[in-house]
Design a protein around this motif. Structure first.
Motif, PDB file in Angstrom:
ATOM      1  N   GLU A 293      -1.107  22.970 -14.288  1.00 17.00           N
ATOM      2  CA  GLU A 293      -2.009  22.013 -13.668  1.00 17.00           C
ATOM      3  C   GLU A 293      -1.271  20.852 -12.986  1.00 17.00           C
ATOM      4  N   PHE A 294      -1.862  20.383 -11.895  1.00 17.61           N
ATOM      5  CA  PHE A 294      -1.371  19.207 -11.179  1.00 17.61           C
ATOM      6  C   PHE A 294      -2.438  18.125 -11.252  1.00 17.61           C
ATOM      7  N   MET A 295      -1.996  16.890 -11.525  1.00 16.32           N
ATOM      8  CA  MET A 295      -2.942  15.788 -11.710  1.00 16.32           C
ATOM      9  C   MET A 295      -2.285  14.466 -11.320  1.00 16.32           C
ATOM     10  N   HIS A 296      -3.060  13.405 -11.364  1.00 15.99           N
ATOM     11  CA  HIS A 296      -2.554  12.066 -11.069  1.00 15.99           C
ATOM     12  C   HIS A 296      -1.427  11.724 -12.049  1.00 15.99           C
ATOM     13  N   PRO A 297      -0.367  11.066 -11.577  1.00 21.32           N
ATOM     14  CA  PRO A 297       0.783  10.807 -12.446  1.00 21.32           C
ATOM     15  C   PRO A 297       0.486   9.905 -13.646  1.00 21.32           C
ATOM     16  N   ASP A 298      -0.547   9.070 -13.550  1.00 21.08           N
ATOM     17  CA  ASP A 298      -0.884   8.166 -14.657  1.00 21.08           C
ATOM     18  C   ASP A 298      -1.879   8.769 -15.637  1.00 21.08           C
ATOM     19  N   LEU A 299      -2.312   9.981 -15.364  1.00 22.40           N
ATOM     20  CA  LEU A 299      -3.324  10.608 -16.204  1.00 22.40           C
ATOM     21  C   LEU A 299      -2.682  11.357 -17.360  1.00 22.40           C
ATOM     22  N   SER A 300      -3.205  11.155 -18.567  1.00 19.02           N
ATOM     23  CA  SER A 300      -2.720  11.879 -19.739  1.00 19.02           C
ATOM     24  C   SER A 300      -3.718  11.711 -20.878  1.00 19.02           C
ATOM     25  N   LYS A 301      -3.612  12.579 -21.857  1.00 22.98           N
ATOM     26  CA  LYS A 301      -4.453  12.445 -23.046  1.00 22.98           C
ATOM     27  C   LYS A 301      -4.101  11.179 -23.817  1.00 22.98           C
ATOM     28  N   SER A 302      -2.824  10.779 -23.787  1.00 20.16           N
ATOM     29  CA  SER A 302      -2.430   9.565 -24.504  1.00 20.16           C
ATOM     30  C   SER A 302      -3.032   8.328 -23.838  1.00 20.16           C
ATOM     31  N   PHE A 303      -3.136   8.327 -22.497  1.00 20.80           N
ATOM     32  CA  PHE A 303      -3.825   7.235 -21.802  1.00 20.80           C
ATOM     33  C   PHE A 303      -5.259   7.115 -22.312  1.00 20.80           C
ATOM     34  N   ALA A 304      -5.949   8.245 -22.406  1.00 24.31           N
ATOM     35  CA  ALA A 304      -7.342   8.243 -22.862  1.00 24.31           C
ATOM     36  C   ALA A 304      -7.440   7.850 -24.333  1.00 24.31           C
ATOM     37  N   LEU A 305      -6.472   8.262 -25.133  1.00 24.32           N
ATOM     38  CA  LEU A 305      -6.479   7.906 -26.556  1.00 24.32           C
ATOM     39  C   LEU A 305      -6.373   6.396 -26.732  1.00 24.32           C
ATOM     40  N   LYS A 306      -5.545   5.765 -25.907  1.00 28.15           N
ATOM     41  CA  LYS A 306      -5.415   4.305 -25.963  1.00 28.15           C
ATOM     42  C   LYS A 306      -6.743   3.641 -25.608  1.00 28.15           C
ATOM     43  N   LYS A 307      -7.459   4.211 -24.628  1.00 36.87           N
ATOM     44  CA  LYS A 307      -8.768   3.674 -24.257  1.00 36.87           C
ATOM     45  C   LYS A 307      -9.760   3.778 -25.421  1.00 36.87           C
ATOM     46  N   ILE A 308      -9.798   4.938 -26.056  1.00 38.46           N
ATOM     47  CA  ILE A 308     -10.702   5.139 -27.198  1.00 38.46           C
ATOM     48  C   ILE A 308     -10.359   4.178 -28.328  1.00 38.46           C
ATOM     49  N   ALA A 309      -9.070   3.974 -28.570  1.00 36.87           N
ATOM     50  CA  ALA A 309      -8.643   3.035 -29.607  1.00 36.87           C
ATOM     51  C   ALA A 309      -9.117   1.620 -29.281  1.00 36.87           C
ATOM     52  N   GLU A 310      -8.977   1.218 -28.017  1.00 37.27           N
ATOM     53  CA  GLU A 310      -9.436  -0.102 -27.582  1.00 37.27           C
ATOM     54  C   GLU A 310     -10.940  -0.243 -27.770  1.00 37.27           C
ATOM     55  N   TRP A 311     -11.676   0.766 -27.317  1.00 34.01           N
ATOM     56  CA  TRP A 311     -13.136   0.718 -27.418  1.00 34.01           C
ATOM     57  C   TRP A 311     -13.596   0.546 -28.866  1.00 34.01           C
ATOM     58  N   ASN A 312     -12.891   1.210 -29.783  1.00 33.50           N
ATOM     59  CA  ASN A 312     -13.315   1.213 -31.184  1.00 33.50           C
ATOM     60  C   ASN A 312     -12.595   0.178 -32.043  1.00 33.50           C
ATOM     61  N   GLY A 313     -11.717  -0.615 -31.418  1.00 32.44           N
ATOM     62  CA  GLY A 313     -11.040  -1.666 -32.153  1.00 32.44           C
ATOM     63  C   GLY A 313     -10.101  -1.169 -33.233  1.00 32.44           C
ATOM     64  N   ILE A 314      -9.408  -0.068 -32.957  1.00 34.53           N
ATOM     65  CA  ILE A 314      -8.471   0.477 -33.927  1.00 34.53           C
ATOM     66  C   ILE A 314      -7.091   0.623 -33.282  1.00 34.53           C
TER      67      ILE A 314
ATOM     68  N   LEU B 121      -3.423   2.665 -32.566  1.00 29.31           N
ATOM     69  CA  LEU B 121      -2.908   4.031 -32.440  1.00 29.31           C
ATOM     70  C   LEU B 121      -2.264   4.496 -33.730  1.00 29.31           C
ATOM     71  N   LYS B 122      -1.751   3.556 -34.524  1.00 29.61           N
ATOM     72  CA  LYS B 122      -1.117   3.904 -35.798  1.00 29.61           C
ATOM     73  C   LYS B 122      -2.114   4.497 -36.785  1.00 29.61           C
ATOM     74  N   GLN B 123      -3.402   4.258 -36.545  1.00 29.69           N
ATOM     75  CA  GLN B 123      -4.448   4.772 -37.439  1.00 29.69           C
ATOM     76  C   GLN B 123      -4.953   6.149 -37.017  1.00 29.69           C
ATOM     77  N   ILE B 124      -4.325   6.728 -35.991  1.00 30.64           N
ATOM     78  CA  ILE B 124      -4.825   7.982 -35.422  1.00 30.64           C
ATOM     79  C   ILE B 124      -3.858   9.129 -35.684  1.00 30.64           C
ATOM     80  N   ILE B 125      -4.416  10.278 -36.053  1.00 31.09           N
ATOM     81  CA  ILE B 125      -3.660  11.524 -36.167  1.00 31.09           C
ATOM     82  C   ILE B 125      -4.072  12.420 -35.002  1.00 31.09           C
ATOM     83  N   ALA B 126      -3.084  12.956 -34.277  1.00 33.16           N
ATOM     84  CA  ALA B 126      -3.363  13.864 -33.169  1.00 33.16           C
ATOM     85  C   ALA B 126      -2.734  15.221 -33.440  1.00 33.16           C
TER      86      ALA B 126
END
Length: 237
Positions: free
Chosen positions: A174-195, A197-202
């Motif tokens: 797959e080809f995608m935007h260079p700033d796009l990643s699952k880790s980018f989205a994970l950081k967003k979810i962490a921000e939204w939920n006030g937690i 990244l250290k509290q997350i298992i992937a």
């Protein structure tokens, strides 16, 4: 990652998710699939009550059901898609883009059928001249599994500041935007939920899981994961 070799959610895995929820954990799915595909599969698994959020399109489409929040990020330019397709001229591949609720492909073949079945959504042959005119979430280069090492090596030769590439599955490069990643989205979810990244298992297996495995507090690679994902993992299951 969540499914077995037959792309099924086993009862054993489902019960593990039930126990997670009973103990107060949040659970989400991070996938290269589009949101429409993931939500359809969740219904088939009868797991609607187990999923709190989805990171679709490798992080390009995020939806949090608890917060009733949904956002999209980062696309790839249509002319860049044409450049990529031209790069693979002469190679035995097919191309795909995700539309609103279907998979758009360049031609009818077994690769289109296979990806459509895997995603659980219909596919249609489309005019890519139209695709070149507008931004897209990503471009999928499909090939037979035995050809994927060749396709990956050729894809990695195409360098640009406008996109990046990664192997996402047995038949998908797959080809995608260079700033796009699952880790980018994970950081967003962490921000939204006030937690943190250290509290997350992937958990992950393919190359497109490598970053999220590295960024999460604990990263777990499957035993059949790619070498890059294993390299970034704290544990190998």
């Amino acid at each position: 990652t969540l499914l077995n070799d037959q792309e099924e959610l086993t009862e054993k895995t489902k019960q593990a998710l039930v126990r997670l929820k009973q103990n107060g954990y949040l659970f989400g799915l991070a996938s290269g699939r589009p949101l429409c595909s993931i939500e359809k599969l969740i219904k088939q698994w009868q797991a609607e009550d187990l999923v709190d959020f989805i990171l679709g399109i490798n992080g390009g489409h995020i939806k949090d059901y608890r917060l009733n929040k949904e956002e999209k990020y980062y696309t790839i330019d249509g002319q860049d898609i044409k450049t990529i397709i031209d790069h693979f001229d002469g190679y035995s591949v097919n191309f795909g883009v995700y539309l609103d609720d279907t998979l758009g492909v360049m031609k009818e073949d077994d690769l289109a059928v296979r990806l459509s079945l895997s995603d659980g959504i219909d596919y249609q042959v489309i005019d890519f001249d139209e695709i070149y005119r507008t931004p897209q979430s990503k471009l999928i280069v499909m090939s037979q599994p035995e050809d994927m090492p060749l396709i990956k090596a050729h894809g990695e030769k195409l360098k640009s500041a406008a996109f990046k590439s990664v192997q996402a599955g047995k038949i998908e490069y797959e080809f995608m935007h260079p700033d796009l990643s699952k880790s980018f989205a994970l950081k967003k979810i962490a921000e939204w939920n006030g937690i943190s990244l250290k509290q997350i298992i992937a958990f992950g297996d393919a190359d497109n899981d490598a970053e999220i495995i590295k960024e999460a507090g604990i990263g777990v690679a499957m035993g059949n994961a790619s070498s890059q994902t294993k390299k970034n993992a704290d544990y190998i299951a």
